[in-house]
Every structure is written in C-alpha cells, then in structure tokens.
Scaffold this active site. Structure first.
Site, PDB file in Angstrom:
ATOM      1  N   ASP A 208       0.850  -1.231   0.062  1.00 18.02           N
ATOM      2  CA  ASP A 208       0.110  -0.008   0.087  1.00 18.02           C
ATOM      3  C   ASP A 208       0.953   1.285   0.012  1.00 18.02           C
ATOM      4  O   ASP A 208       1.938   1.071   0.322  1.00 18.02           O
ATOM      5  CB  ASP A 208      -1.010   0.159   1.181  1.00 18.02           C
ATOM      6  CG  ASP A 208      -0.108   0.065   2.672  1.00 18.02           C
ATOM      7  OD1 ASP A 208       0.882  -0.667   2.518  1.00 18.02           O
ATOM      8  OD2 ASP A 208      -0.754   0.537   3.506  1.00 18.02           O
ATOM      9  N   GLU A 209       0.278   2.455  -0.416  1.00 15.93           N
ATOM     10  CA  GLU A 209       0.980   3.680  -0.225  1.00 15.93           C
ATOM     11  C   GLU A 209       2.364   3.704  -0.815  1.00 15.93           C
ATOM     12  O   GLU A 209       3.037   4.491  -0.341  1.00 15.93           O
ATOM     13  CB  GLU A 209       0.744   4.267   0.955  1.00 15.93           C
ATOM     14  CG  GLU A 209      -0.751   4.315   1.738  1.00 15.93           C
ATOM     15  CD  GLU A 209      -0.913   4.737   2.887  1.00 15.93           C
ATOM     16  OE1 GLU A 209      -1.851   5.549   3.368  1.00 15.93           O
ATOM     17  OE2 GLU A 209      -0.119   4.197   3.813  1.00 15.93           O
TER      18      GLU A 209
END
Length: 511
Positions: free
Chosen positions: A314-315
């Site tokens: 993620d991210e």
C-alpha cells in the site's frame, strides 16, 4: 485511561442468560428445558484427544478462579460439561451446544469448533465468571440447543506493532480478547517506516537498529525469534492463525535506515519517528533488494506455521507504477517458494496478483469507482478479497471528534457505522464467493498501551466479529445493540476499558 463507568456490583444472576444473547449471533438458538447448574461436583469431560483435553483445560482455567470449584478435566464418566469431537455438519469451526438439567455438551468435528463452543458457553454464564477471585454465583446455563457455523473463514484483526511497539504479553492480552468473539486470524504488521519488529538473522541491523525507535521517538523494540514463536504458539492455543506482514516496497524507512545498500543512492536515511506516509521505497532496480526480500521471507516463513504471508503493497507513492509491477512480479514467487500464500493490500490488484493471492481492501465508501472495479476485476479472475474498509472497520479511527485517541482521515466511525454493512454486498462487481471474510485493523500512530488498544477496539470489535461469523439474515442493528450492551458487564469483569457509545443502550445490558 478512564473509559467505562462502573456502578454498584451487580446482584447475582438468578436466571440464566438467554441463548440468543451471544455475540456473534449463533446460526440457530432453540431454548427449552431446564438450565444446567455448575456445582462443586461438576467435572469437565473430554474424549481421548490431546486437542480436546487442551480445550478442556483452557475452560477449567477460566472457570476455577471465579467459581472456586476444582472442575477436574477427565476422560471418565458422564454428565457435567462434556467436550466431544464427532463427525457432523459442523465444518472446520462449527459446533453444537446442548444444555439441560444433567449437563452441557459441546460437539464439534474439529478442535477449533470445540474452542468456539467454549466461547459461547462463557457468554451464557454470568459475567462474574471472568473474575479472578471467588464469586457467589449461581452458575446457570440456559437449557436448549445452539447450532453454529461461521459465514466466513477469514475473521481477522490486525495489530500494528511498528508505529508503537507492543510486548509479547500485550499481544497475548489482545489475542485473548479476540478469541472471546471467535476471531481466527491475527495479522501482525511487523515493519514500517517507524520500526522493524522481527529479528532476521541474515540482516541483524533490521531489528537492533531499525527497531530501536517508534512514533514520537520512544525506545521501540523488536521480537526475537523466540518471542515471535511464543506469540504464534499462544495464538494457536486460542485457534488464531498468525499472518505476518512485511510491508513493501513502501513503508520501508526502518529497513532503508538499517542498510544503506537497499537505497538506490547507497545512502541510508535517518530513522523516522513521524507519521507521514508514502515517502520511502526499496530500490526496485537493485538485485540486492531481492536477496534481502528472499532472506526475510525465508526466515519469517520458517517461523510461521500458517498458510499466509502478507507483503503489504500500500501507499507506495515513491515507487513508479512500472517499478511497482516489476517488484510484485519478483516478490510474489518468493513467497510461493517458501510455501506461503500471498496476501497484500488491495493496491496489489494494480499489478498481477499471484494465483491464489488475497487482496485486502481498505478503501472507503467514497473510493473511486475505477479503484473498486480494479479490485472487482481481480476478484472475478480468482483473487480472494478480505474486506477492511477504513471508514467502517479501522479500529484506530476516532468514534467522534471528541475521542482522545486515534485518527480521523477516514472519518469518524461510531459503533453503528462499524457494524451496519454487509461484507457480501459491499464492493460492487465482486462475486460473493470471492469474499473470504473481514478484518479489523488497529494502526498504532496514537496508541501506546493495552488500555489504548482496548478503548478503540471495544465496543466495535465484537460487531466486526459478528459480520465475519453470523449469517447476513441475522444482521439487525436494533437487536444487536442490545446484545452488545449485555457484553459490558463482562468487559468490566475482564478489566477491559471501553468507549460508552451513546448509540448503545448500556442499561439494557443487564447491568
């Protein structure tokens, strides 16, 4: 922290808890006949299996301090409390509980079902049964039959030990609380920008240096391999499977600070104690990156008996899309090489998920249709989905703007909002069969101790557990909030501080 308001001690319960008062709601509860009363002469009777005896001993350890009774665990005789393994329509985790004047019998096909049946039995007894000193009783179990199987096989809770470090004993305390509500997966977020929390023999500075701080600059900490094995063992004794996560290619500053060679420019950044995200990335073009990943996954997989290993994903804002795809194409086969199944945050679907991989969706109601469709397309292609929508089940979100802990980037999440949705119909275009279950993450930017964890988990966690266990047909907020209120006395007995949401009729809980 001050959370619950405890009034005068409740009077002894003269009538037993109704069979339908349990959380999560059982598949069926048919009351009838006389209650069973646990007395000084009660035995816990188990069949000859080691697993059944283990569940029996666990039950005895709960009941002995509060009842003051010996409650011997034995394979002999009849009556009392009986734990029985037998083939039947129970699946891997279901059970049947039969209660009447002469005893309580819990029947399951597998030990996990016996264990879940014991959690139901706990909730049918007065809340004072949870106390660690002798209480007056009486110890009545309502007569009738509960038959129960879970809706989903994945009923998880994630604990972020990277932003703030939690000790083995603190993790064990949370495991016990999860077990009461039939949660069966403990997802441990073991690495992030602020701290690396698991010893890796081949890269020792990850733990000793990368684990030496946390958000705000505290001392941090890490788990030795023996510590991690103890968490895994303890979780298994409560029928929870540990799913370890090494988040990559982003959220990796602690690793990059520990080893300069993992950086594209060969320069190690300083340790990080803030809370911003998206600034770090492993160097996708360097071969040493994949040597590092191989070593970490090999050592972690060897410590983890469960099927799954979470690779984050993620991210990764500092990783180009092309590099992200390249990285996931290299890393997912490493997970398979060491005998594990890939789990990743749903951004994994922006690459090509490996066969059998699971994507953990953490978007919001307002996440773009394009992003949701990418997840749905992967699900239609065979990728399983775990639902963790941040504006529903992120347990670190504030309840209201007045909540002293937590964050609010996903909005405020009161108890009703966390409960009142259907995992099977949440993401458009995702086939019902692709939904593996639900998971409630607990991120720890603002959480420093067990009291903080409990205040944010309770009373939301039991509702997420019910979404994972109970049938969609049983889902009803108006009825649920009354059953939830009835849990408060048990939390008091267990020393769990909780948020007294105005949405829950606490006085209706029998307090």
């Amino acid at each position: 922290m001050a959370a619950s308001v405890t009034g005068a001690a409740p009077t002894p319960q003269a009538s037993p808890t109704p069979l339908d008062r349990v959380v999560p709601a059982p598949a069926s509860a048919d009351p009838g006949g006389s209650p069973y009363r646990i007395t000084r002469g009660t035995h816990i009777r188990v069949d000859g299996s080691r697993e059944a005896r283990g569940v029996g001993e666990y039950l005895a350890r709960i009941l002995r301090p509060s009842t003051g009774y010996r409650l011997p665990v034995t394979a002999q005789g009849a009556g009392g409390i009986r734990l029985r393994l037998a083939e039947g329509p129970f699946g891997a985790e279901g059970y049947r509980l039969d209660s009447g004047r002469h005893g309580v019998t819990i029947t399951a096909a597998r030990p996990a079902g016996l264990f879940h049946g014991v959690q139901t039995l706990r909730q049918l007894l007065p809340a004072a049964v949870e106390k660690d000193s002798v209480q007056p009783g009486p110890w009545l179990v309502a007569g009738g039959t509960i038959t129960d199987t879970p809706r989903y096989g994945w009923r998880g809770a994630m604990l972020d030990v990277s932003r703030h470090f939690f000790t083995v004993d603190q993790v064990k305390r949370y495991i016990d609380q999860l077990a009461l509500y039939k949660i069966n997966k403990l997802h441990l977020h073991l690495s992030d920008d602020q701290g690396w929390r698991i010893a890796v023999d081949s890269w020792p500075r990850l733990a000793t240096y990368g684990g030496s701080t946390q958000v705000g600059g505290g001392p941090g900490g890490y788990y030795t391999k023996a510590d991690y094995k103890e968490i895994v063992r303890y979780a298994a004794s409560r029928y929870l499977e540990v799913v370890p996560e090494i988040d990559m290619p982003g959220h990796t500053n602690a690793a990059l600070a520990s080893y300069a060679d993992l950086n594209c420019d060969g320069v190690a950044p300083p340790l990080y104690t803030g809370t911003e995200v998206g600034f770090s990335s492993l160097c996708v073009g360097k071969e040493i990156t994949y040597d590092f990943v191989d070593d970490v996954i090999r050592e972690l997989a060897a410590l983890t008996p469960g099927r799954y290993l979470h690779i984050g994903g993620d991210e990764a804002h500092s990783t180009s899309h092309e590099d992200y795809v390249t990285f996931m194409d290299r890393v997912q086969p490493i997970v398979a090489k060491y005998g594990k199944t890939v789990v990743g945050w749903h951004q994994l679907t922006g690459a090509t998920p490996a066969k059998g991989a699971l994507a953990q969706y953490w978007g919001l109601d307002g996440t773009s249709a394009e992003e949701k469709e990418r997840v749905a397309e992967a699900a239609r292609g065979g990728t399983g989905v775990i639902l963790s929508p941040a504006d529903r089940v992120y347990l670190d979100m504030k309840y209201t703007k007045e909540t002293p802990l937590g964050l609010s980037w996903a909005g405020y999440v009161e108890v009703k909002r966390s409960y009142d949705w259907d995992p099977g119909a949440y993401l458009p275009g995702v086939p019902g069969g692709a939904v593996r279950g639900v998971e409630a993450p607990m991120w720890s930017e603002t959480l420093e101790n067990s009291g903080h964890i409990e205040y944010m988990a309770f009373p939301r966690l039991p509702g997420v557990a019910e979404l994972g266990w109970s049938s969609a047909a049983s889902h009803d907020w108006e009825r649920y909030k009354v059953r939830l209120a009835a849990q408060a006395e048990r939390w008091d007995a267990l020393g769990i501080g909780y948020y007294r949401s105005p949405q829950v009729p606490w006085g209706a809980g029998g307090r």
